[in-house]
Design an enzyme around this catalytic site. Structure first.
Site, mmCIF file in Angstrom:
data_model
loop_
_atom_site.group_PDB
_atom_site.id
_atom_site.type_symbol
_atom_site.label_atom_id
_atom_site.label_comp_id
_atom_site.label_asym_id
_atom_site.label_seq_id
_atom_site.Cartn_x
_atom_site.Cartn_y
_atom_site.Cartn_z
ATOM 1 N N CYS A 274 0.535 -1.088 -0.159
ATOM 2 C CA CYS A 274 -0.246 0.094 -0.009
ATOM 3 C C CYS A 274 0.939 0.756 0.143
ATOM 4 C CB CYS A 274 -1.139 0.062 1.511
ATOM 5 S SG CYS A 274 -2.083 -0.842 0.969
HETATM 6 C C1 UDX Z 1 -0.887 -0.362 5.507
HETATM 7 C C2 UDX Z 1 -1.673 0.828 6.695
HETATM 8 O O1 UDX Z 1 -1.953 0.791 7.777
HETATM 9 C C3 UDX Z 1 -3.577 0.137 6.020
HETATM 10 O O2 UDX Z 1 -3.960 1.719 6.622
HETATM 11 C C4 UDX Z 1 -3.792 0.393 5.126
HETATM 12 O O3 UDX Z 1 -5.154 -0.634 4.362
HETATM 13 C C5 UDX Z 1 -2.618 -0.437 4.137
HETATM 14 O O4 UDX Z 1 -1.496 -0.190 3.752
HETATM 15 P P1 UDX Z 1 -0.105 -2.382 6.080
HETATM 16 O O5 UDX Z 1 1.152 -2.063 4.617
HETATM 17 O O6 UDX Z 1 -0.473 -3.638 5.817
HETATM 18 O O7 UDX Z 1 -1.424 -1.073 6.087
HETATM 19 O O8 UDX Z 1 1.220 -2.043 7.058
HETATM 20 P P2 UDX Z 1 1.345 -1.284 8.047
HETATM 21 O O9 UDX Z 1 1.291 -1.990 9.594
HETATM 22 O O10 UDX Z 1 1.095 -0.021 8.007
HETATM 23 O O11 UDX Z 1 3.148 -0.834 7.496
HETATM 24 C C6 UDX Z 1 3.715 -0.513 6.318
HETATM 25 C C7 UDX Z 1 5.448 0.017 6.135
HETATM 26 O O12 UDX Z 1 5.440 0.802 7.056
HETATM 27 C C8 UDX Z 1 5.379 -1.763 7.227
HETATM 28 O O13 UDX Z 1 7.367 -2.059 6.121
HETATM 29 C C9 UDX Z 1 6.478 -1.541 7.806
HETATM 30 O O14 UDX Z 1 7.503 -2.061 8.551
HETATM 31 C C10 UDX Z 1 7.105 0.250 8.208
HETATM 32 N N1 UDX Z 1 6.548 0.106 9.243
HETATM 33 C C11 UDX Z 1 5.411 1.027 9.693
HETATM 34 C C12 UDX Z 1 7.823 1.984 9.756
HETATM 35 O O15 UDX Z 1 8.808 2.128 9.037
HETATM 36 N N2 UDX Z 1 7.620 2.945 11.158
HETATM 37 C C13 UDX Z 1 6.469 2.102 11.867
HETATM 38 O O16 UDX Z 1 6.124 3.430 12.903
HETATM 39 C C14 UDX Z 1 5.258 1.993 11.127
#
Ligand code: UDX
Length: 519
Positions: A274
């Site tokens: 996403c």
């Molecule tokens: C995301 C959105 O959170 C969700 O609402 C939407 O519907 C789809 O995209 P997702 O991709 O499943 O969800 O994972 P998420 O937990 O949001 O993490 C996305 C990426 O960001 C990961 O690679 C994670 O490691 C990274 N991340 C997340 C960070 O590096 N730091 C953070 O504080 C949070």
């Protein structure tokens, strides 16, 4: 209130999770896929991909007769009252979202609508840029059905916000439901449905027009991606200052009631299906509209640099060239509790390492098959380990890329016992402070470089002495401690502590550095 029958068109993360959760809440749900394999798997009570708690929920709802997968869309539509379009919208080379599946599905719904006598509701659930429901989906529905939207059938746009790894939980307990409506009747029908799915009354339904609903999805995802790039940039600044810890700083920043610290974890950058796609799609959409999205472009470039930064730290800790160095990657999935490798930072890190001729060995509890078969194929040479121990064995350096729980339990003893040198680059800050102090060398994202590593020449000399088997790790550590407590050069301390003879050191320095050292 009678319960509408539900069709979910699409069996990916969004579609199948919604289908299973709605079925579990007492609805009759048909989910359609164009793949016979997927239909068969689901009807056997299994999810075709790994997602926490999903297998159990699919098994339970299929067994109860509440959830059924069907091949093709017509059967699903003809036997339902509301249909969710939950197909993928992958990125095209231009960054724009690929609407091929959306268009195909809208046309198929239109054709089936021709045969329907009753009023039904079409809900766009996929991520689509503002205007797509009104300008692309509705015209296709009308063209293929010969019916009028807002008169013969209703249309809404309702994005989803589930996170992989906690998709079942997120869909079962959303913080809100966004209802973007073509008209009041469509909105009322979807709101009624939401109230039946979430009867406790603690999920607010926010009604707006379809374009605003489409924008909410991009708004949330790009805002969160912006937070991550912001904190990664802050962490790079923090790393220059000895003693600073960005994780402590975030506690302070987040104590301001205006700031939510939840997505301010510095790391290896964001990946997944996403954030990267949605940032790109909004950039390309803005440009098409004549708006230069400077902030979003920076969000993207900071994210790309973060993987390169992790590799740069690795190089510093290994005192120069990566060529021939055995680097252990712990974690490949873009985040824990999933086997998803889409846009995973591990791919970028592995690419950087490979282009600098490092030997890469990797371990991930869930994503190795996916990485091997679909993502890191012929482009990079990579060895896969069947356990953490095999991965760490004889490694020159370990990079922790994904914060799986089992990596949090790793102790300094394990790293020191297995690796050539216990050099750990903690890209997700999973190693506890007490363990990191016992390691030969530790660098954590957002952690100000400790004093001893400020002196790369010292470390470099120490490491070379170890490689030449003139001293061991423990002796270097003691000499470094001595240096911190009482000062003095590292070589002098090694001699003072009786670990090395002066003549041996002088010969070694002149041999290694071509320097003639004056005694
Ligand atoms: C995301 C959105 O959170 C969700 O609402 C939407 O519907 C789809 O995209 P997702 O991709 O499943 O969800 O994972 P998420 O937990 O949001 O993490 C996305 C990426 O960001 C990961 O690679 C994670 O490691 C990274 N991340 C997340 C960070 O590096 N730091 C953070 O504080 C949070």
């Amino acid at each position: 209130m009678t319960k509408p029958r539900v069709a979910i068109l699409g069996t990916g993360y969004v579609g199948l999770v919604a289908a299973a959760v709605f079925a579990d809440r007492g609805f009759t749900v048909l989910t359609s896929s164009q793949s016979l394999d997927k239909v068969e798997t689901i009807n056997k009570g299994k999810a075709p991909f790994y997602e926490k708690d999903l297998d159990e929920l699919v098994a339970k709802t299929v067994k109860a007769g509440a959830l059924k997968a069907v091949h093709g869309r017509r059967e699903a539509i003809l036997n339902s009252d509301i249909f969710f379009i939950a197909v993928g919208t992958p990125s095209l080379m231009s960054g724009e979202a690929d609407l091929r599946l959306i268009k195909e599905t809208a046309a198929a719904i239109g054709e089936a609508l021709q045969e329907k006598e009753t009023y039904s509701l079409v809900i766009a659930r996929s991520t689509i840029v503002p205007g797509t429901t009104r300008n692309i989906i509705i015209p296709l529905l009308e063209k293929h059905s010969g019916k009028k939207a807002g008169v013969d059938f209703g249309v809404c746009m309702s994005p989803e916000f589930l996170r992989q790894g906690s998709a079942v939980h997120d869909t079962s307990h959303p913080d809100s439901v966004i209802v973007g409506e073509l008209d009041m009747r469509s909105g009322d029908m979807l709101e009624d449905f939401c109230k039946q799915v979430y009867p406790d009354g603690n999920v607010p339904v926010l009604r707006m027009n379809m374009e605003s609903a489409e924008m909410v999805k991009y708004g949330r995802n790009t805002f969160l991606a912006m937070n991550i790039s912001y904190i990664n940039e802050m962490s790079r600044i923090a790393e220059i200052i000895p003693g600073i810890d960005i994780y402590e700083v975030v506690k302070g920043i987040g104590a301001d009631w205006r700031i939510n610290p939840a997505f301010l974890n510095a790391g290896c950058g964001y990946g997944g299906s996403c954030f990267p796609k949605d940032v790109k799609a909004l950039i390309s959409f803005a440009r098409l509209q004549g708006v230069e999205p400077e902030l979003l472009e920076s969000v993207e470039s900071v994210n790309a640099q973060q993987a390169a930064h992790i590799v740069a730290i690795t190089k510093q800790e290994l005192c120069g060239a990566l060529k021939g160095k055995r680097i252990a990657l712990l974690g490949l999935a873009f985040k824990p509790h999933t086997d998803d490798m889409r846009e995973a930072p591990s791919i970028k890190i592995a690419n950087h390492l490979y282009s600098q001729e490092a030997d890469i060995i990797a371990y991930d509890p869930k994503a190795m098959a996916n990485a091997r078969d679909n993502f890191i194929k012929d482009t990079i040479k990579i060895e896969y380990a069947d356990s953490i121990e095999t991965c760490l064995k004889d490694a020159d350096c370990c990079i922790i890329v994904t914060e799986w729980d089992e990596f949090r339990e790793l102790t300094a003893e394990t790293f020191s016992r297995l690796m050539k040198q216990a050099i750990v680059i903690d890209g997700r800050r999973v190693i506890s402070p007490s363990e990191r102090d016992k390691l030969f060398s530790y660098r954590g994202v957002g952690l100000g470089t400790p004093k001893t590593s400020e002196k790369p020449m010292v470390i470099k000399l120490g490491r070379r002495l170890i490689q030449a088997k003139l001293i061991n790790e423990q002796q270097l550590r003691e000499a470094l401690n001595e240096q911190e407590k009482r000062g003095g050069l590292i070589g002098a301390n090694l001699i003072k502590l009786g670990f090395l003879k002066k003549e041996v050191l002088l010969d070694f320095i002149s041999d290694q550095y071509g320097l003639s050292v004056n005694s």
